[in-house]
Design an enzyme around this catalytic site. Structure first.
Site, PDB file in Angstrom:
ATOM      1  CD  GLU A 127      -0.732  -0.232   3.809  1.00  0.00           C
ATOM      2  OE1 GLU A 127      -0.762  -1.467   3.997  1.00  0.00           O
ATOM      3  OE2 GLU A 127      -1.180   0.602   4.598  1.00  0.00           O
ATOM      4  CE  LYS A 129       7.293   5.355   5.279  1.00  0.00           C
ATOM      5  NZ  LYS A 129       7.370   6.798   5.522  1.00  0.00           N
ATOM      6  CG  ASP A 131       5.695  12.745   2.898  1.00  0.00           C
ATOM      7  OD1 ASP A 131       6.056  12.557   4.076  1.00  0.00           O
ATOM      8  OD2 ASP A 131       6.333  13.458   2.104  1.00  0.00           O
ATOM      9  CE1 TYR A 239      -0.104   3.549   9.443  1.00  0.00           C
ATOM     10  CE2 TYR A 239      -0.825   5.203   7.869  1.00  0.00           C
ATOM     11  CZ  TYR A 239      -0.028   4.831   8.940  1.00  0.00           C
ATOM     12  OH  TYR A 239       0.815   5.739   9.504  1.00  0.00           O
ATOM     13  CE  LYS A 327      10.870   6.570   2.995  1.00  0.00           C
ATOM     14  NZ  LYS A 327      11.943   6.964   3.794  1.00  0.00           N
ATOM     15  CB  CYS A 432      40.753  21.528  16.842  1.00  0.00           C
ATOM     16  SG  CYS A 432      39.117  22.048  17.359  1.00  0.00           S
ATOM     17  CB  CYS A 435      40.547  24.009  21.165  1.00  0.00           C
ATOM     18  SG  CYS A 435      41.011  22.355  20.657  1.00  0.00           S
ATOM     19  CB  CYS A 456      39.555  18.183  18.020  1.00  0.00           C
ATOM     20  SG  CYS A 456      40.003  19.118  19.472  1.00  0.00           S
ATOM     21  CB  CYS A 462      38.042  21.037  22.292  1.00  0.00           C
ATOM     22  SG  CYS A 462      37.294  21.623  20.760  1.00  0.00           S
TER      23      CYS A 462
HETATM   24  S1  IVH Z   1       2.486   1.010   9.027  1.00  0.00           S
HETATM   25  C1  IVH Z   1       4.220  -0.700  12.794  1.00  0.00           C
HETATM   26  N1  IVH Z   1       1.513   1.957   6.809  1.00  0.00           N
HETATM   27  O1  IVH Z   1       5.442   5.726   7.991  1.00  0.00           O
HETATM   28  C2  IVH Z   1       4.294   0.139  11.601  1.00  0.00           C
HETATM   29  N2  IVH Z   1       2.942   3.352   8.101  1.00  0.00           N
HETATM   30  O2  IVH Z   1       8.267   5.284   8.497  1.00  0.00           O
HETATM   31  C3  IVH Z   1       3.144   1.040  11.522  1.00  0.00           C
HETATM   32  N3  IVH Z   1       3.243   5.603   7.193  1.00  0.00           N
HETATM   33  O3  IVH Z   1       5.341   6.190  11.437  1.00  0.00           O
HETATM   34  C4  IVH Z   1       3.210   1.855  10.341  1.00  0.00           C
HETATM   35  N4  IVH Z   1       1.954   5.334   5.430  1.00  0.00           N
HETATM   36  O4  IVH Z   1       3.618   7.418  10.029  1.00  0.00           O
HETATM   37  C5  IVH Z   1       2.309   2.202   7.872  1.00  0.00           C
HETATM   38  N5  IVH Z   1       0.548   2.715   4.843  1.00  0.00           N
HETATM   39  C6  IVH Z   1       1.321   2.934   5.907  1.00  0.00           C
HETATM   40  C7  IVH Z   1       1.958   4.173   6.114  1.00  0.00           C
HETATM   41  C8  IVH Z   1       2.770   4.342   7.224  1.00  0.00           C
HETATM   42  C9  IVH Z   1       2.727   6.172   6.100  1.00  0.00           C
HETATM   43  C10 IVH Z   1       4.168   6.253   8.123  1.00  0.00           C
HETATM   44  C11 IVH Z   1       3.815   6.113   9.573  1.00  0.00           C
HETATM   45  C12 IVH Z   1       5.059   5.563  10.223  1.00  0.00           C
HETATM   46  C13 IVH Z   1       6.092   5.879   9.211  1.00  0.00           C
HETATM   47  C14 IVH Z   1       7.248   4.924   9.331  1.00  0.00           C
END
Ligand code: IVH
Length: 714
Positions: A127, A129, A131, A239, A327, A432, A435, A456, A462
């Site tokens: 799914e 991620k 932002d 989620y 990512k 340095c 110092c 240093c 320092c």
């Molecule tokens: S699962 C135990 N699902 O990504 C893990 N996280 O880098 C629970 N995030 O802190 C997170 N989309 O804020 C999950 N589809 C998704 C997400 C997601 C964004 C964020 C979330 C987490 C961060 C981790």
């Protein structure tokens, strides 16, 4: 009239000008509150801010009929609202491990299969991620009772009132199978369109613009005035879940579908895959649709679908083993490298930093990039191999910047054709800059190679190291002293008021003098001085691991500090052991190295630190001021908490990794060898010498079934 309203003495104000003045003050103070609480840089000093509030009060006292509905003086409990209340998450909010390539994803599947001893990797969900910022919503009997931000993962901020203004967040759950307690977790975000509309409005009003939807969403949620949050078009995707009194479904996919039935928005692009190839195709399809999505995403999250397998996989210190974030590739941009500056770290490392002509990379303005060390500038990597095809970096170069997620921006390349004719190779300092002590590259005792870092040698003399040590000490994962940020630390050090960690706690006592100094100093009002003393006092009782981490000893990071705290238990045991260690006591050294996670490098660093009398002086002075609290034993109600367990022979119901993770989750220490310190041996078929040794030493021995029975999971 040329006089600004604020300069007219109160007694000279007319009814009309007083009304105007109160309106201006209300807006102005609200704006400064928002800047301050939003974590942005305040525009005015505390003293100037206090003056604004006093002025507001004075005008109101003279014209009581004109007191406005939105007057700052009417904001109830203003002082209490200074910050959000804290909420401790009943189950920590974890972060995710990252994958940056298709191979990383394949490795993740394989490692999960290995950990679980599965022949084929398990089904994964995939799914987007999102932002945004994560939020945990607690429902009891189907009703929303609290909402908390992630914070540091353990303690977040109580933003319940604000969360209630978000229409994607139901205040009452609908549908079936609603557990008595459930914490629904997900991401608060703002659509790209809403973000642009907000900025267009701000632009028209001549106000400063927001940087990106994520920061805007964060700022909007963390408003002390929920009326402001209500005006912001915030959205929410659910989620995941935290505490849950009963898990009504068996898979991630079904649970998310259920969250949808309860009334949450869930992401329509979530799918599940048994095979790697279609999973990666889905990733690339999401990546391609990225620009067309209504909201920002920065990758794809994969999770093991089967919840029973998730439970077996458990978590590492910070992230679950059953999930990973894939990512999107980092974004890149070309810009000018204006200058190379040297920063001195807490342990004396001279770190070169590139000052850049500001450039936007992936929606964020980048002005600095790390240059790591002197070889890196010359185009040599840590392994001695060329990087950037061996091209060096010079001030004046045009360079390519890459920013990957939250990682510090990197310089990937330099355009030699654009290098100015008169530019000179960068000369890395051998003394340095702070110092004047020699800065040297030590020979690494283990590899026999020259360390890549130049350090240093000034140590305690320092000033740059001293300031960095103090910043580390007050930092979020150490003493976490609110109101004492980098700038303040630097100022106190320069004034000679705080020279070491112990001084922080005597600041108030040394104070008739220093308080006055504080007050007179730009940026410190009476309130802020008082608040500072309060937040310092609040940290006199401190978790042992924070205390140890705060000392800033080289190689002693947060995890090591936790390992030490757990092993020694309390401050007296730790102090006694360290003093023995410093005196060359071999038993103390052996005991230290026997701790899981502690090796000779850490032991040497600790010994070096405690062998220096001036460090011990500060350490003792600090202990006159603060009371480190005994380390919490994890899961203290489990029958194996605090015990040292050895697994041997072949295990049939769980893998070795799984066994170790389970034992640690229950608060036990897992060791590889049987000794007099072993409390329990879990032996499977084929166990040999370890079993024999256990019998010799009279250590309790059980089999795998006995283990499951003991920990109550038979
Ligand atoms: S699962 C135990 N699902 O990504 C893990 N996280 O880098 C629970 N995030 O802190 C997170 N989309 O804020 C999950 N589809 C998704 C997400 C997601 C964004 C964020 C979330 C987490 C961060 C981790």
């Amino acid at each position: 009239m040329t006089t600004e309203p604020s300069q007219i003495p109160v007694e000279d104000l007319t009814e009309e000008s007083a009304a105007l003045e109160l309106e201006r003050l209300a807006k102005e103070i609200l704006r400064h509150d928002a800047l301050y609480h939003g974590g942005d840089a305040p525009e005015i000093s505390d003293a100037a801010y206090d003056a604004l509030r006093r002025r507001n009060l004075a005008v109101e006292q003279a014209f009581p009929d004109l007191v406005r509905e939105d007057s700052p003086s009417r904001r109830v409990g203003f002082v209490a609202l200074d910050k959000f209340e804290k909420i401790t998450h009943s189950i920590p909010m974890l972060s995710l491990a990252n994958a940056f390539s298709d191979e990383d994803v394949a490795d993740f599947r394989d490692s999960v299969a290995r950990f679980l001893k599965l022949e084929v990797p398990p089904v994964l969900t995939a799914e987007p991620k999102i932002d945004g910022l994560s939020l945990s919503l607690r429902y009891e009997d189907g009703r929303l009772v609290s909402a908390a931000t992630r914070g540091d993962g353990v303690v977040g901020e109580n933003v319940t009132t604000n969360a209630r203004t978000i229409s994607d967040i139901p205040s009452v759950l609908a549908g079936e199978d609603i557990p008595q307690v459930v914490e629904v977790r997900g991401e608060v975000y703002m659509t790209k369109q809403a973000f642009q509309a907000m900025n267009a409005k701000l632009e028209a009003e001549g106000k400063p613009l927001y940087v990106n939807p994520r920061n805007t969403a964060a700022g909007s949620l963390r408003q002390l005035d929920s009326a402001i949050t209500a005006q912001r078009p915030l959205r929410f995707f659910a989620y995941a879940w935290g505490e849950i009194s009963a898990v009504p479904r068996a898979t991630q996919m079904e649970m998310v579908a259920l969250l949808g039935e309860w009334g949450f928005k869930t992401n329509p692009l979530m799918q599940r895959f048994g095979e790697l190839e279609p999973l990666l195709e889905h990733y690339h399809a999401i990546e391609e649709s990225r620009a067309d999505l209504a909201y920002d995403i920065d990758g794809v999250v994969y999770k093991v679908d089967d919840l029973a397998l998730q439970a077996r996989l458990g978590m590492r210190s910070n992230s679950p083993r059953w999930a990973i974030a894939h990512k999107f590739p980092a974004e890149k941009a070309w810009t000018l490298l204006k200058e190379i500056e040297i920063q001195i770290g807490r342990t004396g490392a001279l770190t070169p930093v590139a000052r850049l002509e500001p450039v936007t990379v992936g929606g964020v303005v980048v002005t600095n990039a790390t240059l790591h060390n002197e070889d890196y500038i010359k185009g040599i990597g840590n392994d001695g191999q060329p990087i950037r095809d061996g091209k060096d970096l010079c001030a004046g170069d045009t360079v390519m910047i890459q920013r990957a997620g939250d990682v510090i921006p990197q310089i990937l390349d330099t355009d030699l054709e654009k290098r100015p004719k008169d530019s000179k190779p960068f000369e890395f300092p051998t003394v340095c800059p702070a110092c004047g002590s020699h800065a040297v590259r030590e020979i690494n005792a283990q590899t026999g190679r020259k360390d890549s870092v130049r350090r240093c040698t000034g140590g305690l003399i320092c000033p740059a190291q001293a300031v960095e040590r103090l910043k580390h000490f007050v930092g979020r994962n150490a003493f976490d002293i609110e109101g004492l940020g980098d700038k303040q630390v630097e100022a106190f050090y320069t004034e000679g008021m705080i020279m070491n960690a112990a001084d922080i706690f005597t600041l108030k006592d040394r104070d008739a003098r220093s308080l006055k100094k504080l007050k007179d100093k730009e940026g410190w009002g009476e309130t802020s001085a008082k608040n500072l003393f309060e937040s310092i006092d609040a940290r006199r009782d401190i978790a042992l691991y924070r205390f140890i981490f705060g000392l800033g000893i080289r190689h002693v990071g947060e995890q090591t500090a936790k390992d030490l705290a757990r092993a020694y238990g309390d401050i007296d045991a730790f102090s006694a052991a360290m003093k023995k260690l410093a005196a060359g006591d071999e038993e103390a050294q052996e005991e230290l190295i026997a701790i899981d996670g502690i090796g000779s490098t850490v032991a040497f660093a600790l010994k070096e630190f405690f062998a220096e009398p001036r460090n011990v002086d500060v350490y003792d002075a600090l202990l006159d001021q603060v009371r480190p609290q005994p380390a919490e034993q994890a899961a203290s109600d489990s029958p194996v908490a605090g015990k040292t367990v050895v697994f041997t022979g072949s295990l049939e119901k769980m893998t070795r990794d799984e066994a170790k993770a389970m034992a640690e989750r229950l608060g036990a220490k897992v060791s590889g060898s049987v000794s007099s310190k072993t409390d329990l041996v879990v032996a499977g078929p084929g166990a040999g010498s370890k079993l024999k040794k256990a019998a010799e030493l009279g250590v309790e021995t059980i089999d795998e079934d006995g283990w499951f029975e003991l920990v109550g999971q038979a």
